[in-house]
Design a protein around this motif. Structure first.
Motif, PDB file in Angstrom:
ATOM      1  N   LEU A   1      -3.552  -2.258 -12.334  1.00 24.93           N
ATOM      2  CA  LEU A   1      -2.657  -2.734 -11.284  1.00 24.93           C
ATOM      3  C   LEU A   1      -3.458  -2.993 -10.015  1.00 24.93           C
ATOM      4  CD1 LEU A   1       0.362  -0.314 -11.747  1.00 24.93           C
ATOM      5  CD2 LEU A   1       0.238  -2.716 -12.402  1.00 24.93           C
ATOM      6  N   PRO A   2      -3.052  -3.992  -9.246  1.00 23.00           N
ATOM      7  CA  PRO A   2      -3.767  -4.241  -7.991  1.00 23.00           C
ATOM      8  C   PRO A   2      -3.521  -3.111  -6.994  1.00 23.00           C
ATOM      9  CG  PRO A   2      -1.831  -5.656  -8.138  1.00 23.00           C
ATOM     10  CD  PRO A   2      -1.951  -4.931  -9.450  1.00 23.00           C
ATOM     11  N   LEU A   3      -4.436  -2.999  -6.064  1.00 15.18           N
ATOM     12  CA  LEU A   3      -4.278  -2.038  -4.971  1.00 15.18           C
ATOM     13  C   LEU A   3      -3.452  -2.696  -3.874  1.00 15.18           C
ATOM     14  CD1 LEU A   3      -7.980  -0.803  -4.767  1.00 15.18           C
ATOM     15  CD2 LEU A   3      -6.067   0.286  -5.970  1.00 15.18           C
ATOM     16  N   ARG A   4      -2.324  -2.101  -3.546  1.00 10.98           N
ATOM     17  CA  ARG A   4      -1.523  -2.610  -2.431  1.00 10.98           C
ATOM     18  C   ARG A   4      -2.236  -2.140  -1.177  1.00 10.98           C
ATOM     19  NH1 ARG A   4       3.855  -4.540  -2.445  1.00 10.98           N
ATOM     20  NH2 ARG A   4       2.974  -5.609  -4.226  1.00 10.98           N
ATOM     21  N   THR A   5      -2.691  -3.073  -0.363  1.00  9.21           N
ATOM     22  CA  THR A   5      -3.549  -2.749   0.777  1.00  9.21           C
ATOM     23  C   THR A   5      -2.951  -3.289   2.062  1.00  9.21           C
ATOM     24  OG1 THR A   5      -5.470  -2.848  -0.693  1.00  9.21           O
ATOM     25  CG2 THR A   5      -5.899  -2.907   1.668  1.00  9.21           C
ATOM     26  N   LEU A   6      -2.888  -2.431   3.055  1.00  9.14           N
ATOM     27  CA  LEU A   6      -2.445  -2.820   4.385  1.00  9.14           C
ATOM     28  C   LEU A   6      -3.662  -2.802   5.292  1.00  9.14           C
ATOM     29  CD1 LEU A   6      -0.022  -3.513   6.227  1.00  9.14           C
ATOM     30  CD2 LEU A   6       0.130  -1.058   6.735  1.00  9.14           C
ATOM     31  N   PHE A   7      -4.070  -3.984   5.732  1.00  8.71           N
ATOM     32  CA  PHE A   7      -5.170  -4.092   6.680  1.00  8.71           C
ATOM     33  C   PHE A   7      -4.566  -4.004   8.079  1.00  8.71           C
ATOM     34  CE2 PHE A   7      -6.636  -6.315   2.882  1.00  8.71           C
ATOM     35  CZ  PHE A   7      -7.872  -5.733   2.693  1.00  8.71           C
TER      36      PHE A   7
ATOM     37  N   VAL B   1      -7.538 -11.643  -4.601  1.00  5.09           N
ATOM     38  CA  VAL B   1      -6.682 -11.190  -3.506  1.00  5.09           C
ATOM     39  C   VAL B   1      -5.447 -12.087  -3.411  1.00  5.09           C
ATOM     40  CG1 VAL B   1      -6.495 -10.925  -0.996  1.00  5.09           C
ATOM     41  CG2 VAL B   1      -8.548 -10.149  -2.188  1.00  5.09           C
ATOM     42  N   ARG B   2      -4.301 -11.458  -3.253  1.00  2.00           N
ATOM     43  CA  ARG B   2      -3.059 -12.191  -3.013  1.00  2.00           C
ATOM     44  C   ARG B   2      -2.446 -11.634  -1.729  1.00  2.00           C
ATOM     45  NH1 ARG B   2       2.762 -12.254  -4.950  1.00  2.00           N
ATOM     46  NH2 ARG B   2       2.424 -10.108  -5.595  1.00  2.00           N
ATOM     47  N   VAL B   3      -2.515 -12.442  -0.670  1.00  6.77           N
ATOM     48  CA  VAL B   3      -1.923 -12.026   0.607  1.00  6.77           C
ATOM     49  C   VAL B   3      -0.412 -12.142   0.489  1.00  6.77           C
ATOM     50  CG1 VAL B   3      -1.743 -12.539   3.071  1.00  6.77           C
ATOM     51  CG2 VAL B   3      -3.972 -12.662   1.934  1.00  6.77           C
ATOM     52  N   LEU B   4       0.275 -11.039   0.765  1.00  2.21           N
ATOM     53  CA  LEU B   4       1.729 -10.991   0.644  1.00  2.21           C
ATOM     54  C   LEU B   4       2.416 -11.333   1.958  1.00  2.21           C
ATOM     55  CD1 LEU B   4       1.901  -7.713  -1.439  1.00  2.21           C
ATOM     56  CD2 LEU B   4       2.044 -10.063  -2.287  1.00  2.21           C
TER      57      LEU B   4
ATOM     58  N   ASP C   1      -2.289  -7.679  -2.111  1.00  2.57           N
ATOM     59  CA  ASP C   1      -2.662  -7.043  -3.363  1.00  2.57           C
ATOM     60  C   ASP C   1      -4.122  -7.389  -3.596  1.00  2.57           C
ATOM     61  OD1 ASP C   1      -0.309  -5.764  -3.994  1.00  2.57           O
ATOM     62  OD2 ASP C   1       0.475  -7.413  -5.204  1.00  2.57           O
ATOM     63  N   VAL C   2      -4.932  -6.363  -3.839  1.00  2.16           N
ATOM     64  CA  VAL C   2      -6.380  -6.496  -3.943  1.00  2.16           C
ATOM     65  C   VAL C   2      -6.810  -5.895  -5.280  1.00  2.16           C
ATOM     66  CG1 VAL C   2      -8.559  -5.899  -2.812  1.00  2.16           C
ATOM     67  CG2 VAL C   2      -6.532  -6.331  -1.424  1.00  2.16           C
TER      68      VAL C   2
ATOM     69  N   SER D   1      -8.578 -16.251   6.877  1.00  2.07           N
ATOM     70  CA  SER D   1      -8.700 -17.139   5.731  1.00  2.07           C
ATOM     71  C   SER D   1      -9.622 -16.531   4.674  1.00  2.07           C
ATOM     72  CB  SER D   1      -9.228 -18.495   6.199  1.00  2.07           C
ATOM     73  OG  SER D   1      -9.442 -19.349   5.128  1.00  2.07           O
ATOM     74  N   GLY D   2     -10.686 -15.889   5.145  1.00  3.54           N
ATOM     75  CA  GLY D   2     -11.647 -15.267   4.240  1.00  3.54           C
ATOM     76  C   GLY D   2     -11.043 -14.159   3.397  1.00  3.54           C
ATOM     77  N   ILE D   3     -10.137 -13.380   3.969  1.00  6.47           N
ATOM     78  CA  ILE D   3      -9.469 -12.330   3.191  1.00  6.47           C
ATOM     79  C   ILE D   3      -8.736 -12.959   2.013  1.00  6.47           C
ATOM     80  CG2 ILE D   3      -7.583 -10.636   3.177  1.00  6.47           C
ATOM     81  CD1 ILE D   3      -8.412  -9.856   6.025  1.00  6.47           C
ATOM     82  N   GLY D   4      -7.981 -14.013   2.288  1.00  8.07           N
ATOM     83  CA  GLY D   4      -7.202 -14.670   1.237  1.00  8.07           C
ATOM     84  C   GLY D   4      -8.047 -15.366   0.192  1.00  8.07           C
ATOM     85  N   LYS D   5      -9.286 -15.688   0.536  1.00  3.22           N
ATOM     86  CA  LYS D   5     -10.174 -16.385  -0.411  1.00  3.22           C
ATOM     87  C   LYS D   5     -11.005 -15.434  -1.271  1.00  3.22           C
ATOM     88  CE  LYS D   5     -10.586 -20.566   2.348  1.00  3.22           C
ATOM     89  NZ  LYS D   5     -11.461 -21.371   3.213  1.00  3.22           N
TER      90      LYS D   5
END
Length: 120
Positions: free
Chosen positions: A6-12, A48-51, A76-77, A40-44
């Motif tokens: 499962l992906p890691l649900r991550t709050l930056f 990674v799926r930015v929620l 989700d990372v 933009s780099g985080i999403g790339k």
């Protein structure tokens, strides 16, 4: 047959610091460009799926030294190494001519967990 992890649900959690508020208008514009590049780099990053994100700049004025943060990105990372790579963007993203990196102007803390699923 094993199931994919499962992906890691991550709050930056991102805080803007005093250096940004002390910057000249030209420098602040360069920080915004670098900030956009970092977001933009985080999403790339692979997998990674930015929620979503949340910006608290209208009800919070001035630097955020800790909670509450200025802005948040929920994603989700795939793994911890990717979380670290996202945080590292603050260390490596150049501002303007590259004399400084983004972490001069803002900071990040990642909270890592899992999606909360309520059982039936």
């Amino acid at each position: 047959m094993s199931q994919a992890p499962l992906p890691l649900r991550t709050l930056f959690c991102i805080g803007v610091n005093q250096n940004f508020f002390d910057a000249t208008a030209e420098e602040a514009k360069a920080v915004w460009a670098a900030f956009s590049q970092m977001m933009s780099g985080i999403g790339k990053l692979p997998g990674v799926r930015v929620l979503g994100n949340l910006d608290d700049d209208r009800s919070m004025v001035g630097p955020s030294l800790n909670w509450p943060w200025t802005t948040y990105v929920l994603a989700d990372v795939p793994d911890l190494d990717t979380v670290h790579a996202a945080c590292n963007l603050f260390r490596t993203t150049p501002v303007g001519d590259g004399a400084y990196k983004l972490w001069k102007y803002c900071r990040v803390e990642a909270r890592v967990g899992r999606e909360l699923v309520i059982p039936d």
